[in-house]
Design a protein around this motif. Structure first.
Motif, PDB file in Angstrom:
ATOM      1  N   TYR A 185       0.820  -1.221   0.000  1.00 23.37           N
ATOM      2  CA  TYR A 185       0.000   0.000   0.000  1.00 23.37           C
ATOM      3  C   TYR A 185       0.852   1.269   0.000  1.00 23.37           C
ATOM      4  N   ASP A 186       1.889   1.313   0.827  1.00 28.76           N
ATOM      5  CA  ASP A 186       2.664   2.546   1.015  1.00 28.76           C
ATOM      6  C   ASP A 186       3.992   2.547   0.269  1.00 28.76           C
ATOM      7  N   HIS A 187       4.543   1.387   0.010  1.00 26.49           N
ATOM      8  CA  HIS A 187       5.901   1.290  -0.508  1.00 26.49           C
ATOM      9  C   HIS A 187       5.889   1.018  -2.010  1.00 26.49           C
ATOM     10  N   GLU A 188       5.327  -0.081  -2.430  1.00 27.96           N
ATOM     11  CA  GLU A 188       5.387  -0.501  -3.831  1.00 27.96           C
ATOM     12  C   GLU A 188       4.797   0.542  -4.777  1.00 27.96           C
ATOM     13  N   PRO A 189       3.606   1.092  -4.513  1.00 23.13           N
ATOM     14  CA  PRO A 189       3.024   2.053  -5.468  1.00 23.13           C
ATOM     15  C   PRO A 189       3.857   3.329  -5.609  1.00 23.13           C
ATOM     16  N   ASN A 190       4.789   3.534  -4.719  1.00 22.72           N
ATOM     17  CA  ASN A 190       5.615   4.734  -4.761  1.00 22.72           C
ATOM     18  C   ASN A 190       7.051   4.415  -5.178  1.00 22.72           C
ATOM     19  N   PHE A 207      -5.228  -7.985  -3.312  1.00 24.82           N
ATOM     20  CA  PHE A 207      -5.918  -7.353  -4.454  1.00 24.82           C
ATOM     21  C   PHE A 207      -6.730  -6.152  -3.973  1.00 24.82           C
ATOM     22  N   GLU A 208      -7.412  -6.326  -2.872  1.00 23.95           N
ATOM     23  CA  GLU A 208      -8.262  -5.244  -2.349  1.00 23.95           C
ATOM     24  C   GLU A 208      -7.427  -4.010  -2.017  1.00 23.95           C
ATOM     25  N   GLN A 209      -6.306  -4.199  -1.373  1.00 22.19           N
ATOM     26  CA  GLN A 209      -5.506  -3.044  -0.972  1.00 22.19           C
ATOM     27  C   GLN A 209      -4.721  -2.440  -2.131  1.00 22.19           C
ATOM     28  N   TYR A 210      -4.463  -3.231  -3.176  1.00 25.26           N
ATOM     29  CA  TYR A 210      -3.647  -2.721  -4.284  1.00 25.26           C
ATOM     30  C   TYR A 210      -4.491  -2.180  -5.438  1.00 25.26           C
ATOM     31  N   ASP A 211      -5.523  -2.921  -5.825  1.00 26.98           N
ATOM     32  CA  ASP A 211      -6.293  -2.564  -7.028  1.00 26.98           C
ATOM     33  C   ASP A 211      -7.617  -1.873  -6.714  1.00 26.98           C
ATOM     34  N   HIS A 212      -8.153  -2.125  -5.547  1.00 29.11           N
ATOM     35  CA  HIS A 212      -9.523  -1.690  -5.254  1.00 29.11           C
ATOM     36  C   HIS A 212      -9.510  -0.439  -4.388  1.00 29.11           C
ATOM     37  N   GLU A 213      -8.946  -0.510  -3.199  1.00 28.18           N
ATOM     38  CA  GLU A 213      -8.997   0.596  -2.251  1.00 28.18           C
ATOM     39  C   GLU A 213      -8.392   1.893  -2.792  1.00 28.18           C
ATOM     40  N   ARG A 266      -9.517   2.611 -13.093  1.00 31.46           N
ATOM     41  CA  ARG A 266      -8.918   1.459 -12.416  1.00 31.46           C
ATOM     42  C   ARG A 266      -9.868   0.859 -11.390  1.00 31.46           C
ATOM     43  N   GLY A 267     -10.708   1.698 -10.797  1.00 29.50           N
ATOM     44  CA  GLY A 267     -11.736   1.185  -9.889  1.00 29.50           C
ATOM     45  C   GLY A 267     -12.706   0.274 -10.631  1.00 29.50           C
ATOM     46  N   LEU A 270     -13.470  -7.031   0.854  1.00 29.55           N
ATOM     47  CA  LEU A 270     -13.931  -6.467  -0.420  1.00 29.55           C
ATOM     48  C   LEU A 270     -15.290  -5.783  -0.305  1.00 29.55           C
ATOM     49  N   TYR A 271     -16.079  -6.201   0.672  1.00 29.80           N
ATOM     50  CA  TYR A 271     -17.395  -5.583   0.865  1.00 29.80           C
ATOM     51  C   TYR A 271     -17.265  -4.132   1.313  1.00 29.80           C
ATOM     52  N   ALA A 272     -16.252  -3.859   2.128  1.00 24.93           N
ATOM     53  CA  ALA A 272     -16.163  -2.578   2.841  1.00 24.93           C
ATOM     54  C   ALA A 272     -16.313  -1.370   1.922  1.00 24.93           C
ATOM     55  N   TYR A 273     -15.570  -1.341   0.828  1.00 27.99           N
ATOM     56  CA  TYR A 273     -15.669  -0.191  -0.073  1.00 27.99           C
ATOM     57  C   TYR A 273     -16.543  -0.461  -1.292  1.00 27.99           C
TER      58      TYR A 273
END
Lengths: 197, 197
Positions: free
Chosen positions: A99-104, B96-102, B129-130, B159-162
């Protein structure tokens, strides 16, 4: 096992490194990730997110997401702590990494390697956030040898992958002594391979 | 337990939902995440990434990253599959949720709620991308009831959260029938609470 792989990808390197340290034979299947339009054809039935790495098990099942692959391979080995709270802390650092490292750090490196860093309006913001992630790592590592439980684990592999090549994205780690000492410790682990091996 | 919390955050809602379904009493400690400059003071010794949620255990230890918190709480319960491969698939969907979705669905929603969606040059790319992430979910769910192992798990909570509040970011889910049926199944689980509860 077969690894759907891309040589310069730190995410793929994570899997290659742990497979090697676990002495698990595997075949590398190179996917040209620049051909975005072919990703559906190449990866559609293996990873809904259409990214590498993807690990194909001997029974034909597929597993995606670099850190999920690390988790699966490390289960029951010395590369994953046995204590449930330490396991959760391992995951905390792995989610931090994605979340914080790879995308940057990784995205700035990728753009730098392709020569189009300045074409993206958010490159400076990503660099700032990359340094923020490195700062969080530096503060955590101060006085520690490894990220979790005072021993080398998949949390270290996950964070090593793009930190040790951060200079390829123009990140200057001179003021991060704890990170530099940790990078040396990781590279000295038995069975270590480089990203170019 | 104490949860360092933000009411509109889907990441915090994940923890509130599972704590409630597990019948674990907890205290909510609201952190005003808009005060960026105070994050170090409020969260510095609890989460190096300076984000909520953070779970404080009864013994005073802290755990961060929403999906690591879900993993820790779900261990040994029916919300986490017991099979190692299914556990890894659960993590695959959570990464996937934290990288592609959130970073796309949640960030567009956040900017929309604050009224400054158009101030960011990358909002349209994040919307695209969403939708790509929602498309990957739709294809996977076609013919399935839940994300992993045909039963409700923390992969579904993550995955439900957002996804269930994607409309607050202007995402139109009319053409995603598998996602809509799955949202209904998740909301019908025993002990379900809403993000506003």
């Amino acid at each position: 096992m077969r690894l759907y792989d891309s040589a310069p990808s730190g995410n793929c390197y994570k899997a290659r490194l742990l497979l090697t340290q676990l002495d698990i034979p595997f075949e590398r299947w190179a996917v040209d990730t620049r051909q975005r339009e072919r990703r559906g054809e190449l990866l559609g039935d293996k990873n809904p997110a259409l990214r590498v790495p993807v690990l194909e098990l001997d029974d034909g099942r597929h597993l995606a997401e670099s850190n999920a692959i690390l988790w699966y391979l490390a289960g029951g080995t010395r590369y994953l702590p046995g204590d449930p709270f330490e396991q959760a802390k391992t995951l905390q650092w792995m989610f931090f990494e994605q979340y914080d490292h790879e995308p940057n750090v990784a995205v700035v490196r990728h753009r730098t390697m392709l020569g189009h860093l300045d074409d993206h309006p958010d490159s400076e913001q990503r660099r700032e956030r990359g340094y923020a992630a490195l700062g969080a790592m530096e503060r955590h590592l101060d006085g520690l040898e490894y990220f979790v439980g005072d021993r080398y684990s998949i949390a270290d592999i996950a964070l090593y992958a793009y930190t040790h090549v951060a200079d390829e994205g123009g990140f200057d780690l001179a003021d991060y002594p704890a990170i530099n000492a940790w990078l040396d410790r990781v590279a000295a682990q038995p069975g270590h391979i480089t990203i170019d091996d």
